[in-house]
Design an enzyme around this catalytic site. Structure first.
Site, mmCIF file in Angstrom:
data_model
loop_
_atom_site.group_PDB
_atom_site.id
_atom_site.type_symbol
_atom_site.label_atom_id
_atom_site.label_comp_id
_atom_site.label_asym_id
_atom_site.label_seq_id
_atom_site.Cartn_x
_atom_site.Cartn_y
_atom_site.Cartn_z
ATOM 1 N N HIS A 22 0.832 -1.202 0.000
ATOM 2 C CA HIS A 22 0.000 0.000 0.000
ATOM 3 C C HIS A 22 0.865 1.249 0.000
ATOM 4 C CE1 HIS A 22 -2.908 2.800 2.261
ATOM 5 N NE2 HIS A 22 -3.185 2.835 0.968
ATOM 6 N N ASP A 66 -4.813 3.613 -4.916
ATOM 7 C CA ASP A 66 -4.885 4.079 -3.536
ATOM 8 C C ASP A 66 -6.089 4.993 -3.325
ATOM 9 O OD1 ASP A 66 -4.335 4.834 -0.910
ATOM 10 O OD2 ASP A 66 -2.197 5.121 -1.292
ATOM 11 N N TYR A 116 10.115 13.313 -12.593
ATOM 12 C CA TYR A 116 11.348 12.515 -12.548
ATOM 13 C C TYR A 116 11.735 12.173 -11.121
ATOM 14 C CZ TYR A 116 12.272 13.551 -17.514
ATOM 15 O OH TYR A 116 12.211 13.648 -18.880
#
Length: 147
Positions: A22, A66, A116
């Site tokens: 998670h 999530d 990035y």
């Protein structure tokens, strides 16, 4: 062979998806993304010959997004001054809507260099042959709730 597992998901990719917990994040990158230099500890899964949409669809059939964060899907904003069309984002919205009732509201956008930095912290990078520009994404894994 296993039943119910999309053929596009390799054993290596299935292992990584199962290992993730998670809140862990995974990058699905386009062909221009610097996958090897961004992959945490060298965890880069090559999916040459495949595009992001078909992998996204297969992954989300197994991978919960999530629900404890507002935007579990992150896309890279178009760099200011560039005139680039991003029709692939519409495709992403359709696919995400199949698996998450938040649909396009589950998608957030960050600036290129912030993307990035998030990618470097991700559990793994899936390197595709996707040719569309700004087609990279980061998915944040949720939990499977008991039935």
């Amino acid at each position: 062979m296993l039943k119910g597992i999309p053929d596009i998901l390799s054993p290596e990719l299935l292992k990584v998806l199962a290992e993730m917990g998670h809140g862990d994040k995974i990058v699905i990158s386009d062909g221009n993304f610097p996958s090897q230099s961004m992959g945490k500890n060298g965890v880069v899964i090559r999916c040459n010959g495949h595009g992001v949409p078909e992998l996204l669809d297969a992954i989300l059939s197994l991978f919960p997004l999530d629900t404890f964060v507002e935007k579990p899907v992150t896309l890279m904003k178009v760099v200011k001054g560039q005139e680039v069309e991003t029709p692939i984002w519409d495709t992403y919205e359709e696919i995400i809507s199949k698996y998450d009732n938040r649909g396009k509201n589950a998608i957030g956008f960050v600036e290129r260099f912030d993307f990035y930095e998030e990618a470097k912290k991700s559990y793994a990078v899936i390197a595709t042959s996707e040719k569309a520009l700004y087609a990279c994404m980061i998915l944040q894994k949720g939990v499977i709730k008991p039935e």
